[in-house]
Design an enzyme around this catalytic site. Sequence first.
Site, PDB file in Angstrom:
ATOM      1  N   HIS A  39      -4.018   6.688   1.884  1.00 53.35           N
ATOM      2  CA  HIS A  39      -3.951   5.488   1.368  1.00 53.35           C
ATOM      3  C   HIS A  39      -5.106   4.985   1.905  1.00 53.35           C
ATOM      4  O   HIS A  39      -5.708   5.442   3.374  1.00 53.35           O
ATOM      5  CB  HIS A  39      -2.427   4.403   1.701  1.00 53.35           C
ATOM      6  N   CYS A  78       0.626  -0.953  -0.256  1.00 47.10           N
ATOM      7  CA  CYS A  78       0.329   0.080   0.467  1.00 47.10           C
ATOM      8  C   CYS A  78       0.968   1.425  -0.055  1.00 47.10           C
ATOM      9  O   CYS A  78       0.558   2.870   0.002  1.00 47.10           O
ATOM     10  CB  CYS A  78      -1.108  -0.093   1.156  1.00 47.10           C
ATOM     11  N   ASN A  80      -9.972  -0.995   0.264  1.00 43.31           N
ATOM     12  CA  ASN A  80      -8.920  -1.067   0.066  1.00 43.31           C
ATOM     13  C   ASN A  80      -8.272  -1.679  -0.306  1.00 43.31           C
ATOM     14  O   ASN A  80      -8.084  -2.460  -1.033  1.00 43.31           O
ATOM     15  CB  ASN A  80      -8.128  -1.447   1.146  1.00 43.31           C
TER      16      ASN A  80
HETATM   17  N1  COA Z   1     -17.420  -9.246  10.753  1.00 43.54           N
HETATM   18  C1  COA Z   1     -18.254  -9.313  11.786  1.00 43.54           C
HETATM   19  N2  COA Z   1     -17.725  -9.554  12.991  1.00 43.54           N
HETATM   20  C2  COA Z   1     -16.359  -9.384  12.693  1.00 43.54           C
HETATM   21  C3  COA Z   1     -15.374  -9.169  11.302  1.00 43.54           C
HETATM   22  C4  COA Z   1     -16.486  -8.849  10.165  1.00 43.54           C
HETATM   23  N3  COA Z   1     -15.934  -8.548   9.149  1.00 43.54           N
HETATM   24  N4  COA Z   1     -14.430  -8.500  11.606  1.00 43.54           N
HETATM   25  C5  COA Z   1     -14.121  -9.738  12.769  1.00 43.54           C
HETATM   26  N5  COA Z   1     -14.696  -9.864  13.322  1.00 43.54           N
HETATM   27  C6  COA Z   1     -15.337  -9.653  14.964  1.00 43.54           C
HETATM   28  C7  COA Z   1     -13.789 -10.637  15.700  1.00 43.54           C
HETATM   29  O1  COA Z   1     -14.324 -11.720  15.774  1.00 43.54           O
HETATM   30  C8  COA Z   1     -14.264 -10.035  16.376  1.00 43.54           C
HETATM   31  O2  COA Z   1     -15.341 -10.749  17.368  1.00 43.54           O
HETATM   32  P1  COA Z   1     -14.633 -11.203  18.925  1.00 43.54           P
HETATM   33  O3  COA Z   1     -14.552 -10.175  19.989  1.00 43.54           O
HETATM   34  O4  COA Z   1     -16.282 -12.526  19.483  1.00 43.54           O
HETATM   35  O5  COA Z   1     -13.717 -12.144  19.123  1.00 43.54           O
HETATM   36  C9  COA Z   1     -15.459  -8.766  16.737  1.00 43.54           C
HETATM   37  O6  COA Z   1     -15.442  -8.560  15.735  1.00 43.54           O
HETATM   38  C10 COA Z   1     -13.659  -7.019  15.931  1.00 43.54           C
HETATM   39  O7  COA Z   1     -13.229  -7.827  16.313  1.00 43.54           O
HETATM   40  P2  COA Z   1     -11.448  -7.127  16.359  1.00 43.54           P
HETATM   41  O8  COA Z   1     -10.256  -7.888  15.004  1.00 43.54           O
HETATM   42  O9  COA Z   1     -11.011  -6.959  17.510  1.00 43.54           O
HETATM   43  O10 COA Z   1     -11.851  -5.640  15.430  1.00 43.54           O
HETATM   44  P3  COA Z   1     -11.751  -4.085  15.396  1.00 43.54           P
HETATM   45  O11 COA Z   1     -12.528  -3.134  15.767  1.00 43.54           O
HETATM   46  O12 COA Z   1      -9.924  -3.667  15.772  1.00 43.54           O
HETATM   47  O13 COA Z   1     -11.384  -3.746  13.595  1.00 43.54           O
HETATM   48  C11 COA Z   1     -10.104  -3.864  11.886  1.00 43.54           C
HETATM   49  C12 COA Z   1     -11.101  -4.698  12.377  1.00 43.54           C
HETATM   50  C13 COA Z   1     -10.218  -4.896  10.407  1.00 43.54           C
HETATM   51  C14 COA Z   1     -11.769  -2.807  10.992  1.00 43.54           C
HETATM   52  C15 COA Z   1      -9.207  -2.841  11.951  1.00 43.54           C
HETATM   53  O14 COA Z   1      -8.787  -3.959  13.323  1.00 43.54           O
HETATM   54  C16 COA Z   1      -8.494  -2.517  10.998  1.00 43.54           C
HETATM   55  O15 COA Z   1      -9.275  -1.841  10.141  1.00 43.54           O
HETATM   56  N6  COA Z   1      -7.078  -2.327  11.306  1.00 43.54           N
HETATM   57  C17 COA Z   1      -6.441  -1.606  10.428  1.00 43.54           C
HETATM   58  C18 COA Z   1      -6.716  -2.385   8.919  1.00 43.54           C
HETATM   59  C19 COA Z   1      -5.915  -1.906   8.098  1.00 43.54           C
HETATM   60  O16 COA Z   1      -6.163  -1.454   7.333  1.00 43.54           O
HETATM   61  N7  COA Z   1      -5.139  -2.786   7.242  1.00 43.54           N
HETATM   62  C20 COA Z   1      -4.800  -3.203   5.741  1.00 43.54           C
HETATM   63  C21 COA Z   1      -3.331  -1.706   6.349  1.00 43.54           C
HETATM   64  S1  COA Z   1      -2.926  -1.417   4.570  1.00 43.54           S
END
Ligand code: COA
Length: 331
Positions: free
Chosen positions: A254, A112, A284
Amino acid sequence: MKGSHILSTGSAVPNISIDNVSLSKTLNTSDEWISTRTGIKQRRILGKSQSITDLAAEASNKALSNGLLQATDIDLIILATSSQHDLFGSASKLQAIIGAKNAIAFDITAACSGFVIALATATQFIETGTYKNVLVVGADILSRWVDWSDRRTCILFGDGAGAAIVQTDTGNKNDILSFQLNTNGLASNHLSIPYRKNYSNTGSIHYSSGRYSYLTMNGKEVYKFAVSQVPESIKKCLEKADICTKDISWLLLHQANQRILETVALKLGIPSHKIISNIQYYGNTSAASIPLALDEAFQSGHICNGDIIVIAGFGAGLTWGTTIIKWNVIE
Ligand code: COA
């Protein structure tokens, strides 16, 4: 040293669109979860008969046409991608498709951050007088590298391509005001498409062969990395260019997550109306996200000549980087 500026841009996205509601029919997720956590409402997916070079060529041809240039005017093509059609690189295929027979072409693999790094690379060739017209393309089709049964990752990504022509400025004025690039390989395990080895032996010969796995990500760590490192990188870049935050016309990050865009802007004191965002439509798109958003913001009349745009990429590697440009394209 010669000056460099962006002459024109172009972009392309596939026709197939998958919204959150459709995804939630096959995956244990919901429009509400995806929208509030990421800002993404839909993403584009490349059809199975098309390849990344088709998408990259469409964006490149638009940039050429907007810049009133022929493909044969291009001296160098830099294709930023992490989902190339061929492990040896896809830039040469792109060169052949668009007919840029005078250009040398190579890929940059930096996920990215790829477009920012490619832009910084292009300016080096221009500033030293080596090349005059450089086609910089960011293209990725991570839809082919995510596990569509993994709700933690597949909801985030989409396919796309964006291109910019970087040219020697005849008046030696430099519109690429500064850049700042970083890598932290110690954290590479947070976001990866790892290669899995299989060991075999035939008689006395031991060899390993394998294949790439699906994209893996530690979302929380990547989030923390982005909102802590990107503002620091932007601050350093602004300082280098001797520009104050209030002079920024647009913040183009990004397009990974709307919450990341807003948190970075808040940390820098940049008002939210200056954030360029099209994440709700495309998700993304990795190396494509910055040039795609840049092209759309210009074509829709938001960005105007004279504007100062702060651009920052971040992602796998981990890599991150900022460039500050003064917009001065053909209108
Ligand atoms: N739909 C529903 N529930 C989901 C899910 C989805 N698509 N993905 C994860 N969950 C659940 C998880 O299983 C977890 O459940 P649990 O509490 O029962 O275990 C809960 O939601 C929270 O998951 P978590 O991973 O802690 O969520 P989060 O608040 O960190 O959000 C992202 C997840 C990926 C949106 C966030 O971490 C993020 O944006 N990170 C950056 C990623 C990124 O930008 N990557 C590319 C960079 S170039």
